[in-house]
Design a protein around this motif. Structure first.
Motif, short mmCIF file in Angstrom:
data_model
loop_
_atom_site.label_atom_id
_atom_site.label_comp_id
_atom_site.label_asym_id
_atom_site.label_seq_id
_atom_site.Cartn_x
_atom_site.Cartn_y
_atom_site.Cartn_z
N ALA A 176 4.09 3.58 -4.85
CA ALA A 176 3.00 4.13 -4.06
C ALA A 176 1.64 3.85 -4.68
O ALA A 176 0.63 3.73 -3.97
CB ALA A 176 3.18 5.64 -3.87
N GLU A 177 1.58 3.74 -5.99
CA GLU A 177 0.31 3.50 -6.68
C GLU A 177 0.06 2.02 -6.98
O GLU A 177 -0.95 1.69 -7.61
CB GLU A 177 0.27 4.29 -7.99
N ALA A 178 0.94 1.14 -6.54
CA ALA A 178 0.73 -0.30 -6.75
C ALA A 178 -0.55 -0.74 -6.05
O ALA A 178 -0.84 -0.33 -4.93
CB ALA A 178 1.93 -1.09 -6.24
N SER A 179 -1.34 -1.57 -6.72
CA SER A 179 -2.65 -1.97 -6.19
C SER A 179 -2.51 -3.11 -5.19
O SER A 179 -1.76 -4.07 -5.40
CB SER A 179 -3.56 -2.41 -7.34
N VAL A 180 -3.23 -2.98 -4.08
CA VAL A 180 -3.30 -4.02 -3.05
C VAL A 180 -4.75 -4.47 -2.98
O VAL A 180 -5.64 -3.69 -2.64
CB VAL A 180 -2.83 -3.49 -1.69
N SER A 181 -5.01 -5.75 -3.30
CA SER A 181 -6.37 -6.26 -3.32
C SER A 181 -6.79 -6.80 -1.97
O SER A 181 -6.04 -7.55 -1.32
CB SER A 181 -6.49 -7.38 -4.37
N TYR A 182 -7.97 -6.38 -1.51
CA TYR A 182 -8.57 -6.91 -0.28
C TYR A 182 -9.74 -7.85 -0.60
O TYR A 182 -10.55 -8.15 0.26
CB TYR A 182 -9.10 -5.76 0.57
N GLY A 183 -9.81 -8.32 -1.81
CA GLY A 183 -10.90 -9.19 -2.21
C GLY A 183 -12.05 -8.39 -2.81
O GLY A 183 -12.17 -8.27 -4.03
N ALA A 184 -12.90 -7.79 -1.97
CA ALA A 184 -14.05 -7.03 -2.44
C ALA A 184 -13.67 -5.65 -2.94
O ALA A 184 -14.47 -5.01 -3.64
CB ALA A 184 -15.09 -6.92 -1.32
N PHE A 185 -12.51 -5.17 -2.61
CA PHE A 185 -12.06 -3.84 -3.05
C PHE A 185 -10.54 -3.84 -3.10
O PHE A 185 -9.89 -4.82 -2.68
CB PHE A 185 -12.57 -2.75 -2.10
N ALA A 186 -10.00 -2.77 -3.62
CA ALA A 186 -8.54 -2.64 -3.72
C ALA A 186 -8.16 -1.21 -3.36
O ALA A 186 -8.95 -0.27 -3.54
CB ALA A 186 -8.06 -2.99 -5.12
N LEU A 187 -6.94 -1.06 -2.89
CA LEU A 187 -6.40 0.25 -2.52
C LEU A 187 -5.00 0.39 -3.09
O LEU A 187 -4.25 -0.61 -3.17
CB LEU A 187 -6.34 0.42 -1.00
N PRO A 188 -4.58 1.60 -3.46
CA PRO A 188 -3.16 1.80 -3.78
C PRO A 188 -2.31 1.58 -2.53
O PRO A 188 -2.79 1.76 -1.40
CB PRO A 188 -3.10 3.25 -4.28
N LEU A 189 -1.07 1.21 -2.75
CA LEU A 189 -0.21 0.84 -1.63
C LEU A 189 -0.11 1.95 -0.59
O LEU A 189 -0.12 1.67 0.62
CB LEU A 189 1.19 0.47 -2.14
N GLN A 190 -0.03 3.21 -1.00
CA GLN A 190 0.10 4.29 -0.03
C GLN A 190 -1.13 4.39 0.86
O GLN A 190 -1.02 4.67 2.07
CB GLN A 190 0.36 5.63 -0.74
N ASP A 191 -2.34 4.14 0.30
CA ASP A 191 -3.54 4.12 1.13
C ASP A 191 -3.64 2.85 1.95
O ASP A 191 -4.16 2.85 3.07
CB ASP A 191 -4.79 4.28 0.25
N ALA A 192 -3.16 1.73 1.38
CA ALA A 192 -3.20 0.47 2.12
C ALA A 192 -2.32 0.54 3.37
O ALA A 192 -2.69 0.06 4.45
CB ALA A 192 -2.77 -0.69 1.22
N LEU A 193 -1.12 1.16 3.26
CA LEU A 193 -0.26 1.32 4.43
C LEU A 193 -0.89 2.26 5.45
O LEU A 193 -0.76 2.05 6.66
CB LEU A 193 1.10 1.86 4.01
N LEU A 194 -1.61 3.27 4.98
CA LEU A 194 -2.31 4.17 5.90
C LEU A 194 -3.46 3.43 6.60
O LEU A 194 -3.69 3.62 7.80
CB LEU A 194 -2.83 5.37 5.12
N ASP A 195 -4.15 2.57 5.86
CA ASP A 195 -5.21 1.75 6.45
C ASP A 195 -4.63 0.80 7.51
O ASP A 195 -5.21 0.62 8.59
CB ASP A 195 -5.91 0.96 5.35
N ARG A 196 -3.47 0.21 7.23
CA ARG A 196 -2.84 -0.68 8.20
C ARG A 196 -2.35 0.09 9.43
O ARG A 196 -2.38 -0.43 10.55
CB ARG A 196 -1.65 -1.42 7.56
N ALA A 197 -1.89 1.34 9.24
CA ALA A 197 -1.50 2.17 10.39
C ALA A 197 -2.70 2.46 11.27
O ALA A 197 -2.61 2.40 12.51
CB ALA A 197 -0.87 3.48 9.90
N PHE A 198 -3.85 2.74 10.64
CA PHE A 198 -5.08 3.00 11.39
C PHE A 198 -5.48 1.77 12.20
O PHE A 198 -5.78 1.86 13.40
CB PHE A 198 -6.19 3.39 10.42
N GLU A 199 -5.45 0.59 11.58
CA GLU A 199 -5.84 -0.62 12.30
C GLU A 199 -4.84 -0.98 13.38
O GLU A 199 -5.22 -1.48 14.45
CB GLU A 199 -6.00 -1.78 11.32
N CYS A 200 -3.58 -0.70 13.14
CA CYS A 200 -2.56 -0.97 14.16
C CYS A 200 -2.81 -0.11 15.39
O CYS A 200 -2.69 -0.58 16.54
CB CYS A 200 -1.17 -0.69 13.57
N TRP A 201 -3.15 1.16 15.18
CA TRP A 201 -3.47 2.04 16.32
C TRP A 201 -4.73 1.57 17.05
O TRP A 201 -4.74 1.49 18.28
CB TRP A 201 -3.65 3.48 15.83
#
Length: 449
Positions: A286-311
């Motif tokens: 859950a705390e694994a880092s996912v890099s978006y280039g200019a910023f990074a998010l932990p995996l649990q927040d990255a999946l929540l961000d992807r859920a938001f964009e999917c909606w």
């Protein structure tokens, strides 16, 4: 009756026509029943004259011998005759029987036939069930909650051996909802035009694509999470960019990606693999880092961000094909709003460095309470958040709140997606106007392609 208890002479005339009260009767035990003659019985088949009462004989009279009469015949009961109809006629009557349109004789014949003919009995049950669907006031559409109720029932009987983590549930739900929409649209609708909108600095920008192009965009950005989990990146290895916009442009320009419904299967397989891998990896991932280039998010927040964009993009597709699309569940929407609120202090600091936000007025040490804006989210998925204004390391505090802004939950998410202007978003504002403006524009700046 006179006062001495004797009858008056005119008493009988005064009560003429009134029914007499009978005198006391002896008890059955006081009578010699053998000495009492029985009244004569009428001959069989004849009835006694109406109102005739046989005279009682004196005890001295002997009882005449009488023959025992035969019991009267039972009255004849009228029965509905059941017509003897052939099988083909009875089978043809099943529809009328289901609609209660048969006569009494036909109904009796059909029901007697159903007790002996299993095929006709099955057909009769199907027809009776179908009659219930003929009411014009009922909807033939399936209950929208049917799928979730069936799944909940199945999971309640047999829980998953390895359940989906709670922090991955919004992504699991939103990808499933979008996939259900995609299965329902026709081939031609995959080419329907879709306009993607977001904010850059202080202006709204947009990009025109198709339904298939939107799914390709989701596939390209989801590839960042695939790479973080050690899965295959849909753009391949090597020098693939991390910035979501650059990844999308490369995916769209690739000739190997046809802009048709063929993009659905790879996207859905990728989302399934992400959820499966996150579930098997355990808590530490859950705390694994996912890099978006200019910023990074932990995996649990990255999946929540992807859920938001999917909606959000699911709503864009639904608008393009004229299809209803509801907001996420309250629990999932609350988590999405919470993620945006946690990202706002860093977004404010970035805008301040670019000269797009007011200067810091009261710097504090990291972790200390600082000036805050009370963000009150109403309705679906709502709550209260306090956004630190002067430093991303400060802590929002009700005691240091200098302003309050109220928004509807769905409207706040539309603002964070860049779908509405910050000027039009707030339902209520109170306090420091500059602080409110900075928070609203920072919220819109969270949007991107």
């Amino acid at each position: 009756m006179s006062g001495d208890g004797r009858e008056s002479e005119g008493g009988e005339e005064e009560v003429r026509g009134a029914r007499r009260i009978p005198g006391p009767r002896g008890a059955a035990d006081d009578l010699d029943l053998e000495s009492v003659p029985l009244p004569p019985l009428p001959p069989p088949g004849s009835a006694a004259p109406a109102g005739s009462v046989p005279e009682q004989s004196t005890p001295e009279q002997s009882v005449p011998e009488q023959s025992v009469p035969e019991p009267p015949e039972a009255p004849e009961v009228l029965m509905t005759s059941v017509p003897d109809l052939p099988h083909r006629v009875l089978k043809a009557l099943l529809g009328a029987w289901a609609l209660s349109a048969c006569s009494a004789e036909e109904t009796a014949a059909v029901e007697e036939h159903l007790t002996a003919c299993a095929p006709c009995a099955d057909e009769a049950l199907r027809l009776r069930d179908a009659v219930g669907l003929l009411h014009t006031d009922g909807s033939l559409d399936l209950d929208p909650t049917l799928r979730s109720r069936v799944i909940d029932g199945c999971l309640g009987r047999r829980p998953a051996r390895i359940p989906v983590p709670e922090w991955a549930a919004p992504y699991d739900a939103e990808t499933a909802r979008l996939d259900a929409l995609l299965r329902d649209i026709g081939d031609s609708e995959w080419h329907a035009p879709v306009r993607l909108r977001w904010f850059e600095e202080e202006r709204e920008v947009s990009r025109r694509t198709t339904v298939a192009g939107v799914i390709g965009h989701l596939t390209a950005v989801d590839g960042l999470l695939s790479a973080a989990l050690g899965l295959d990146d849909p753009l391949g290895g090597g020098d693939t960019p991390l910035d979501p916009t650059e990844r999308t442009e490369r995916y769209w320009s690739s000739k190997r990606r046809p802009p048709t419904r063929a993009v659905r299967e790879p996207w859905r397989a990728q989302s399934h693999e992400l959820i499966r891998t996150a579930s098997f990896a355990g808590r530490n991932v859950a705390e694994a880092s996912v890099s978006y280039g200019a910023f990074a998010l932990p995996l649990q927040d990255a999946l929540l961000d992807r859920a938001f964009e999917c909606w959000v993009h699911g709503g864009d597709i639904a608008d393009a094909v004229d299809y209803p699309y509801e907001a996420p569940s309250a629990a999932h929407l609350h988590r999405m709003i919470d993620l945006a609120a946690r990202l706002l202090p860093a977004a404010l600091a970035g805008r301040r460095r670019s000269g797009l936000a007011g200067p810091a007025k009261d710097l504090v040490t990291a972790g200390a309470p600082g000036r805050s804006v009370h963000l009150e989210i109403e309705g679906h998925g709502g709550g209260d958040w306090y956004i630190a204004l002067d430093s991303p390391a400060a802590v929002g505090s009700p005691e240091r709140a200098v302003a309050q802004v109220a928004l509807d939950g769905v409207e706040f998410c539309r603002l964070a997606a860049g779908h509405i202007s910050p000027v039009e978003a707030a339902a209520g504002q109170e306090g420091d106007r500059e602080a409110i403006r900075d928070v609203l524009f920072a919220t819109a700046s969270l949007s991107r392609l």
